[in-house]
Design an enzyme around this catalytic site. Structure first.
Site, PDB file in Angstrom:
ATOM      1  CG  ASP A  52      -2.509  -1.098   1.474  1.00 58.74           C
ATOM      2  OD1 ASP A  52      -3.167  -0.814   0.713  1.00 58.74           O
ATOM      3  OD2 ASP A  52      -1.267  -2.621   1.704  1.00 58.74           O
ATOM      4  CE1 TYR A  62      -4.272   3.306  -1.827  1.00 58.55           C
ATOM      5  CE2 TYR A  62      -1.941   2.667  -2.052  1.00 58.55           C
ATOM      6  CZ  TYR A  62      -3.501   3.463  -0.703  1.00 58.55           C
ATOM      7  OH  TYR A  62      -3.730   2.134  -0.049  1.00 58.55           O
ATOM      8  CG  ASN A  69      -8.089  -2.427  -3.190  1.00 59.13           C
ATOM      9  OD1 ASN A  69      -7.018  -2.849  -1.820  1.00 59.13           O
ATOM     10  ND2 ASN A  69      -9.074  -1.368  -2.091  1.00 59.13           N
ATOM     11  CG  HIS A 114      -3.783  -6.035  -1.521  1.00 61.26           C
ATOM     12  ND1 HIS A 114      -3.280  -5.116  -1.363  1.00 61.26           N
ATOM     13  CD2 HIS A 114      -5.496  -5.295  -1.912  1.00 61.26           C
ATOM     14  CE1 HIS A 114      -3.367  -4.351  -1.036  1.00 61.26           C
ATOM     15  NE2 HIS A 114      -4.811  -4.075  -1.508  1.00 61.26           N
ATOM     16  CG  HIS A 151      -9.957  -4.068   4.331  1.00 57.42           C
ATOM     17  ND1 HIS A 151     -10.825  -2.806   3.090  1.00 57.42           N
ATOM     18  CD2 HIS A 151      -8.843  -2.896   4.511  1.00 57.42           C
ATOM     19  CE1 HIS A 151     -10.673  -2.355   3.170  1.00 57.42           C
ATOM     20  NE2 HIS A 151      -9.154  -1.344   3.194  1.00 57.42           N
ATOM     21  CG  HIS A 211      -6.950  -4.912   1.981  1.00 60.09           C
ATOM     22  ND1 HIS A 211      -6.830  -3.649   0.866  1.00 60.09           N
ATOM     23  CD2 HIS A 211      -8.382  -5.462   1.137  1.00 60.09           C
ATOM     24  CE1 HIS A 211      -8.347  -3.969   0.428  1.00 60.09           C
ATOM     25  NE2 HIS A 211      -9.316  -4.568   1.588  1.00 60.09           N
ATOM     26  CB  VAL A 212      -5.332  -4.159   6.879  1.00 65.16           C
ATOM     27  CG1 VAL A 212      -5.275  -3.496   8.792  1.00 65.16           C
ATOM     28  CG2 VAL A 212      -6.350  -5.042   7.230  1.00 65.16           C
TER      29      VAL A 212
END
Length: 514
Positions: free
Chosen positions: A219, A249, A279, A363, A373, A400-401
């Site tokens: 991320d 992003y 995502n 992910h 999440h 993800h987190v």
């Protein structure tokens, strides 16, 4: 300079993250008008872009509501944001003496070279003894070729590759080049030039044998925290950069893909960057772009064909005694899917005598005690966990987190000495901020957790031992907040008596050395 635009609907604030001036691409964020308190946490603001309506405009005027601007609705098509209500912090087991800083603003890296010069240069592994060099040019007639050699300015070899481009609504990409070079010698510095002119770059190939050091960052984004993380990563040498999803992003704002490529170029052009999708790479739009990953697949070509995969969303590669598996959380993964069948085949081919370490990245985490999440990786875990367990995969990294969390060895939600160590490392510097809320009390399988920005390092020392450390972005210097020695499961004889047995019964785990 940041300017607040007060004409947005009551209860929201629109803030410009770039100076307001004519003929300039502006980036705004939208967020609720509410005080931020130590016990509250907002999910991310939305970023979108807007242009001044006239080249003669001296400044951006906001006497009328922003949605009456004739550019607003076309741009709104590609901007989706989600606002979550305030929730109390449920953090537990964290270091109270460390102040966790809020998100920082987006860094937009400018294009300072000519249209024919390479930009957004990055390297990736592309099979045994080969690397792939990728870059973008604004000029369409630049050749897709790379000249390279072991001496600066002296290029003894040259390779020709392919190119592509894509369109996304009103955006048209530059010419995206991908050139595979080699064979290359291990642990060797090569100097190279892209397209026949422009600046010289250099990279170092990974070693052929142990030790090898991986940097793991999830991320990443492109904020001031991102720049801090990358600076800390660069303060110590490493061999391969692993990124388990959520790169730029951009979220449909394609110029941010270009900006991200320029931001990471000083690092990604010098060491191989191996990534998988998150995502934020999906970028679907109903009917028009139903399949997603248009920008990601065009820009970040990984060695999926070299590993027998049919999709750039999942692949594997070998490097210095380690087999690395990059899985796709956002493509089909059930038992009848192409990814499942590929993974099953890939794991059968692994020779633990040649690659005693097997590491997987994805992910959406399969194990997660953060409230953010929660449960999003559960369906994939149920589909694929048995495959990784029977293959005795050593470590599984996820993103993800937006926090750091390390688990003990786990299988089927229980501690198991023959299961992988699960690590969530989605704290690279994204614009959405940290996920501060964890379950309370801390589950026994969760060994260490902390919502701070940082990066991880996995130094595989030899066939049996590896050292994992997590480095918090602590001011100007990274701070080692968590570390552990890992033992390869190839050395645990009891785990190989019956690899078909997946009940995980009667098992105990020593958490001090995993």
């Amino acid at each position: 300079m940041s300017s607040s635009l007060q004409a947005y609907p009551k209860g929201f604030q629109v803030t410009s993250l770039t100076p307001l001036q004519p003929n300039f691409l502006h980036i705004f964020k939208i967020q609720p008008r509410a005080p931020r308190t130590p016990s509250s946490y907002y999910k991310p603001p939305c970023l979108f872009m807007s242009f001044p309506t006239s080249s003669n405009q001296k400044q951006l005027k906001m006497e009328n509501p922003i949605w009456k601007n004739h550019h607003f609705f076309p741009l709104l098509l590609t901007c989706t944001f989600f606002l979550f209500p305030l929730q109390p912090s449920l953090s537990a087991g964290l270091q109270d003496d460390y102040i966790r800083h809020p998100p920082r603003k987006v860094v937009v890296a400018p294009h300072l070279r000519s249209k024919s010069d390479p930009q957004q240069v990055h390297a990736s592994l592309a099979g045994k003894e080969y690397m792939r060099i990728s870059w973008v040019t604004d000029e369409k007639d630049v050749a897709s070729k790379v000249e390279y050699g072991k001496v600066s300015g002296k290029y003894e070899a040259m390779a020709v590759g392919n190119h592509t481009s894509y369109h996304y609504f009103f955006y048209s990409s530059g010419k995206i080049h991908h050139v595979k070079i080699g064979p290359l010698e291990p642990a060797t510095t090569y100097y190279y030039r892209c397209g026949g002119h422009g600046p010289e770059f250099s990279f170092k190939t990974p070693p052929q044998t142990f030790p090898i050091e991986f940097v793991v960052v999830g991320d990443l984004g492109q904020t001031e925290w991102t720049a801090s993380t990358l600076s800390h990563v660069d303060s110590k040498d490493y061999d391969v950069f692993l990124l388990p999803g959520d790169l730029s992003y951009a979220d449909t704002q394609q110029p941010l893909w270009d900006s991200f490529g320029r931001l990471v170029e000083p690092y990604a052009s010098r060491r191989p960057w191996m990534v998988t999708e998150g995502n934020h790479e999906i970028e679907t739009f109903p009917i028009i772009y139903p399949h997603g990953f248009k920008a990601y697949n065009a820009r970040w070509l990984m060695p999926y064909q070299e590993s027998g995969s049919t999709s750039n969303l999942y692949y594997s590669f070998d490097v210095a005694g380690s087999h690395i598996i990059m899985l796709g959380s956002y493509t089909d993964f059930d038992e009848d899917s192409a990814q499942y069948k590929w993974l099953e085949s890939d794991l059968r081919k692994v020779d633990r005598k040649n690659t005693p370490w097997v590491i997987a990245l994805l992910h959406a985490p399969w194990y997660n005690t953060n409230l953010a999440h929660k449960g999003e990786g559960e369906s994939m875990r149920k589909a694929m966990e048995d495959l990784l367990y029977r293959a005795r995969v050593d470590v599984v990294f996820a993103g993800h987190v937006h926090a750091y969390e390390r688990f003990t060895r786990i299988y089927n939600n229980k501690a198991d000495p023959c299961g992988p160590v699960y690590i969530t490392i989605g704290d690279g510097g994204n614009r959405e901020g940290l996920a501060l809320m964890f379950e309370n009390p801390t589950p026994e399988v969760s060994v260490y957790r902390e919502p701070s920005f940082g990066h991880g390092r996995l130094r595989v020392v030899d066939e049996s031992r590896a050292h994992w450390s997590w480095h918090r972005n602590n001011g100007s210097d990274p701070f080692v907040a968590d570390e552990v020695w890992l033992q390869s499961l190839t050395t645990t004889k009891s785990c190989w008596h019956n690899t078909a047995n997946t009940d995980g019964s009667n098992s105990k785990v020593n958490k001090d050395e995993l």
